[in-house]
Scaffold this active site. Structure first.
Site, PDB file in Angstrom:
ATOM      1  N   HIS A 336       0.956  -1.086   0.180  1.00 23.31           N
ATOM      2  CA  HIS A 336       0.023   0.022   0.023  1.00 23.31           C
ATOM      3  C   HIS A 336       0.922   1.147  -0.125  1.00 23.31           C
ATOM      4  CE1 HIS A 336      -3.651   2.047   0.775  1.00 23.31           C
ATOM      5  NE2 HIS A 336      -3.475   2.321   2.026  1.00 23.31           N
ATOM      6  N   ASN A 361      -3.913   8.376   5.145  1.00 27.75           N
ATOM      7  CA  ASN A 361      -4.059   7.211   4.233  1.00 27.75           C
ATOM      8  C   ASN A 361      -5.045   7.771   3.181  1.00 27.75           C
ATOM      9  OD1 ASN A 361      -4.498   4.715   3.248  1.00 27.75           O
ATOM     10  ND2 ASN A 361      -5.453   3.807   5.399  1.00 27.75           N
TER      11      ASN A 361
END
Ligand SMILES: *[C@@H]1O[C@H](CO)[C@@H](O)[C@H](O)[C@H]1NC(C)=O
Ligand SMILES: *[C@@H]1O[C@H](CO)[C@@H](O)[C@H](O)[C@H]1NC(C)=O
Ligand SMILES: *[C@@H]1O[C@H](CO)[C@@H](O)[C@H](O)[C@H]1NC(C)=O
Ligand SMILES: *[C@@H]1O[C@H](CO)[C@@H](O)[C@H](O)[C@H]1NC(C)=O
Length: 401
Positions: A336, A361
């Site tokens: 990620h 995020n």
């Protein structure tokens, strides 16, 4: 009678469709005994003291349960939200707390990993890039706490929501580029950049919402550039059919940096293109990463996401391994990309003073700490320090007043 018969058939069809497991009855459709029984004994199933007819289908988290032969027959997917692990984290002293997020409820573990992340493992080329060192004076003390948005108010950009579009490769790159262009232009260009422009138009990342590589994202920022997020906003629904590039973001080559097309929305008029230098790698040394951030702005970090990361609510994240005997099938790990925006220290697990990074995020502001999370610093937690990437905003001389 007919409708009940049809429901029965439907339930067998459902059973066939969902029968990825063998827990469903494989009996033939034979209405005879059914009707006989129907008049004599109790039919259907119960759940939470409610009665359900034969053939009823209810959803339990990511599984479907069908009432068949007076019993619930359920599919056996492993779900993304695993209440026992959430409990385990919240009862333990791990320095962070977990939450049951409604946006993840009902997804399988596989779907969570397939749709919510979306950065391919870094290529050997990226990993072999030379490391650059910030010229921030080595003797100058780094503060104990640093938050990019305090040093550069209005020039850094908060988290967006990628939803079920596996494109953290695009979200993190656009966000780091936008912050750095604002910082390096000293606030002259503060627009957030469009991840959708990258997702739909980056020709070398044709996967779009099915993962991409960050070196190609940076290649696009250098060669083509991105328009603003206001100009090319996110699609409401991400799917493969609507993923057509609406913006040929190539400058006209005469120093005017504008796309050859208008923005694909009626509100924003500016189709200015923003570009970056080739990306560079920052050392994995904690101090070097801090020096880079404080001097030049937020950086991109490639991390490994484990299943428990999805539940993060607040505190300093560290990977917690479930002790559940079934936990083996819950263990998963995938790459990620996020944005590091600062650091600090705090009394965390077991009352110990712990160092952390602050990271953005791309799961919206309802996730974590307003869309951000804190993660252990200096111990390469979840590989967060393994590969740190940054770039310079490309500002031509005509940009400078
Ligand atoms: C988690 O959240 C979902 C939906 O928001 C809810 O239906 C479910 O009961 C919750 N589960 C637990 C164990 O709290
Ligand atoms: C894809 O998105 C478009 C518009 O955003 C919508 O009209 C279409 O139905 C969607 N297709 C699928 C398969 O979900
Ligand atoms: C990290 O870099 C600093 C100087 O920038 C140095 O003092 C320190 O020893 C380095 N740490 C490691 C583990 O190499
Ligand atoms: C971080 O951890 C990963 C995997 O354990 C390892 O490959 C990498 O070399 C580590 N990086 C640093 C800087 O320690």
């Amino acid at each position: 009678m007919w409708t009940r018969y049809k429901i029965l058939i439907f339930s067998y069809l459902m059973a066939e469709i969902c029968a990825e497991t063998h827990s469903f009855s494989k009996r033939e459709v034979d209405p005879g005994p059914y009707f006989t029984r129907n008049h004599t004994i109790f039919e259907g199933c119960s759940r939470d003291s409610q009665h359900y007819e034969e053939g009823s289908v209810v959803k339990e988290n990511c599984n479907s349960c069908t009432c068949s032969g007076q019993q619930w027959k359920c599919s056996q997917h492993v779900c993304l939200v695993h209440p026992e692990l959430i409990d385990h984290i919240n009862k333990g002293d791990y320095g962070w707390t977990a939450q049951n997020y409604s946006q993840f409820w009902g997804m399988t573990l596989e779907e969570g990993f397939r749709f919510r992340l979306g950065t391919l493992p870094p290529s050997p080329m990226l990993l072999s890039m030379n490391e650059m060192t910030a010229s921030f004076p080595a003797r100058a003390d780094l503060p104990e706490i640093f938050i990019a948005s305090y040093k550069w108010p209005g020039w850094t950009h908060g988290p967006l929501d990628q939803k079920n579009c596996a494109a953290s490769w695009a979200f993190s790159t656009a966000s780091v580029a936008a912050d750095r262009i604002a910082i390096q232009s000293k606030g002259r260009y503060t627009a957030n950049l469009s991840p959708q422009n990258l997702i739909s138009c980056c020709p070398k990342n044709r996967h779009g919402c099915n993962s991409g590589s960050i070196d190609r994202a940076w290649w696009f920022l250098r060669k083509r550039g991105l328009v603003s997020h206001a100009c090319y906003p996110l699609f409401k629904d991400q799917n493969t059919t609507n993923n057509i590039c609406a913006m040929a973001s190539r400058s006209d080559g005469r120093g005017k940096r504008h796309a050859t097309k208008l923005c694909p929305n009626s509100y924003e008029k500016s189709n200015r293109i923003y570009q970056c230098s080739p990306p560079y790698r920052v050392s994995s040394n904690e101090t070097e990463i801090m020096r880079e951030i404080i001097q030049n702005g937020p950086v991109q970090a490639i991390m490994q996401v484990h299943e428990d990361f999805f539940y993060y609510k607040t505190g300093i994240y560290r990977h917690v391994i479930s002790t559940n005997e079934e936990s083996e099938k819950y263990r998963k790990l995938r790459t990620h990309a996020v944005k590091l925006t600062g650091w600090g220290t705090l009394r965390g697990a077991q009352g110990k003073k712990e160092k952390f990074w602050i990271a953005a995020n791309s799961w919206g502001k309802s996730w974590g700490e307003n869309g951000y999370f804190r993660i252990l610093r200096g111990v390469n937690e979840s590989d967060i320090e393994k590969l740190i990437i940054a770039a310079w905003g490309q500002l031509t001389s005509s940009d400078d007043p």
